[in-house]
Design an enzyme around this catalytic site. Structure first.
Site, short mmCIF file in Angstrom:
data_model
loop_
_atom_site.label_atom_id
_atom_site.label_comp_id
_atom_site.label_asym_id
_atom_site.label_seq_id
_atom_site.Cartn_x
_atom_site.Cartn_y
_atom_site.Cartn_z
N ARG A 57 -21.15 -4.39 -26.41
CA ARG A 57 -22.02 -3.21 -26.53
C ARG A 57 -21.68 -2.38 -27.76
O ARG A 57 -22.45 -1.54 -28.20
CB ARG A 57 -21.95 -2.36 -25.25
N TYR A 110 -46.00 9.34 -34.22
CA TYR A 110 -46.19 8.24 -33.27
C TYR A 110 -46.06 8.83 -31.87
O TYR A 110 -45.09 9.52 -31.57
CB TYR A 110 -45.14 7.16 -33.52
N ASP A 186 -39.36 8.66 -40.17
CA ASP A 186 -39.82 7.38 -39.61
C ASP A 186 -40.58 6.66 -40.72
O ASP A 186 -41.68 7.06 -41.11
CB ASP A 186 -40.72 7.65 -38.40
N LYS A 211 -42.16 -3.82 -36.18
CA LYS A 211 -43.40 -3.90 -36.97
C LYS A 211 -43.19 -4.76 -38.22
O LYS A 211 -42.94 -5.94 -38.11
CB LYS A 211 -43.86 -2.49 -37.31
N1 PLP Z 1 -42.44 4.60 -34.91
C1 PLP Z 1 -43.68 4.21 -35.21
C2 PLP Z 1 -44.36 4.75 -36.43
C3 PLP Z 1 -44.34 3.31 -34.37
O1 PLP Z 1 -45.60 2.92 -34.68
C4 PLP Z 1 -43.68 2.83 -33.22
C5 PLP Z 1 -44.35 1.88 -32.29
O2 PLP Z 1 -45.55 1.69 -32.36
C6 PLP Z 1 -42.38 3.27 -32.94
C7 PLP Z 1 -41.78 4.15 -33.83
C8 PLP Z 1 -41.65 2.80 -31.72
O3 PLP Z 1 -41.15 1.52 -31.93
P1 PLP Z 1 -40.90 0.43 -30.76
O4 PLP Z 1 -42.24 0.06 -30.22
O5 PLP Z 1 -40.19 -0.65 -31.48
O6 PLP Z 1 -40.06 1.09 -29.72
#
Ligand code: PLP
Length: 397
Positions: A57, A110, A186, A211
């Site tokens: 971990r 998001y 982000d 993504k």
């Molecule tokens: N940040 C953005 C801009 C996203 O589009 C997403 C998911 O769609 C996330 C964070 C969250 O990522 P995860 O789905 O890998 O948890």
């Protein structure tokens, strides 16, 4: 077991780094790819634990090359940290806010990150101030607190998901630093090939590796990168104690996906720009949201701080949400699915998600442009839009 990276010439361009970073040290008959290490624990010395891998971990040799590659791409001086999902990385990043602190966040972040912040704020962990991230005055007022408490953290997402608003990153990072607020960006939509938040003044950069970085819609993973040793230590502690770690298979798969990032981004960005221009002239489309269009409110900023415009675009469909749904249903090549950043083109009406803010138009479709032939993508969109036009005329919608 330690991972020793192969040494490479300095100053490689990012499209080489995605291929060359995270390779094991070279030796006769050594593998060109790092191995997958499946072990929940490690043999110790029997005395000290600190400094050892100790337990699965805390660390895994399969994570190291990916964390090394991500740090190199983002320009971080310390290895990145990978997590079990993008949202696990969001959770770790939000843990940096001191109890009773203030978080300033885009109203169109998001939605998963927004919901997490809203729920934590409702429990009293911190105060949440949501802002129009494209409006500098509004963000700066929220940062200073205008007589109230100043912010502890500025959350940046630029372009935002799904409204594609572009933040003035350098100005906002400077304003955050002036009030002592940390900046977390982000960078999922842009990837480090298109935008470098640490260079623009952010303290931490976040990815949903799920993504573009992994790129094949077969991995769920998150990552954080920073050059600040204290911040990294706090994030590492959070990961070790809360346990949101990535599996070794996923880490290996994500690094494999990363190898083609430059090619995928180049292709999908070019197609997104082409499609945005064509959709902008289509009678069935009320509005196109895409910073690559000169008419888009974020265009000038995007041009100044990004090397491209990304591969996500949104369109508002004439006739409203039912017609927008009929467009999605009529598509045969585009896949109706949530998520983005994979090789295959995806489309969805964002407001079908109950948590999507009401300020996101109900007729808005988000398109994640993949790497298929752009003419095939266009032909499919055209026939689906024509189909929806027929729906409007036959049903009087
Ligand atoms: N940040 C953005 C801009 C996203 O589009 C997403 C998911 O769609 C996330 C964070 C969250 O990522 P995860 O789905 O890998 O948890």
């Amino acid at each position: 077991m330690s991972y020793q990276p192969a040494s490479h010439p300095d100053h490689l361009s990012p499209d080489t780094v995605v291929v060359a970073a995270g390779r094991p040290e070279r030796g006769h008959d050594t593998p060109v790819n790092p191995p997958i290490v499946l072990s929940s624990t490690y043999v110790g010395t029997g005395t000290v634990v600190d400094g050892d891998r100790a337990y699965g971990r805390y660390s895994n040799p399969t994570w190291d090359p990916l964390e090394d590659a991500l740090a190199q791409l983002e320009g971080a001086t310390l290895p990145a940290l990978i997590f079990s999902s993008g949202l696990a990385a969001v959770s770790a990043a939000l843990s940096l806010i001191p109890a009773g602190g203030v978080l300033v966040m885009p109203a169109h972040s998001y939605q998963g990150a927004l919901v997490m912040a809203q729920e934590m704020a409702a429990k009293g962990s911190f105060t949440l101030r949501t802002v129009d991230i494209a409006n500098n005055d509004e963000v700066i007022a929220a940062l200073t607190g205008a007589g109230d408490k100043a912010a502890s953290m500025l959350w940046l997402e630029s372009p935002t998901n799904p409204m594609l608003e572009v933040a003035d990153m350098q100005v906002l990072c400077r304003s955050a630093a002036a009030v002592g607020a940390l900046v977390v960006t982000d960078n999922t939509f842009s990837t480090p090939l298109v935008q470098k938040p640490l260079e623009l003044g952010s303290d931490v950069v976040l990815h949903s590796v799920t993504k573009y970085l992994a790129g094949h819609s077969d991995v769920i993973m998150g990552a954080l990168a920073t050059s600040n040793p204290e911040i990294r230590a706090q994030l590492l502690h959070h990961r070790s104690i809360h346990g949101a770690i990535a599996g070794p298979f996923e880490a290996w798969l994500a690094l494999r996906g990363l190898r083609t990032l430059a090619l995928r981004v180049e292709r999908s960005q070019a197609s997104a720009l082409e499609l945005a221009n064509r959709l902008d002239m289509h009678d069935g489309v009320e509005k196109v949201l895409f910073p690559g269009l000169p008419s888009d409110p974020g265009h000038v900023r995007a041009k100044a701080q990004m090397s491209g415009f990304g591969s996500i675009l949104c369109i508002q469909i004439v006739g409203g949400e039912e017609v927008a749904d009929s467009v999605v249903q009529a598509l045969r090549l585009w896949t109706p699915a949530t998520s983005l950043g994979g090789v295959e083109s995806l489309i969805e009406r964002r407001r079908r998600h109950a948590n999507e803010p009401a300020s996101v138009p109900a007729n808005l479709l988000r398109l994640s442009v993949g790497i298929e032939n752009v003419e095939d993508l266009w032909t499919d969109l055209e026939q689906a839009l024509a189909h929806s036009a027929q729906t409007i005329s036959s049903t009087g919608l």
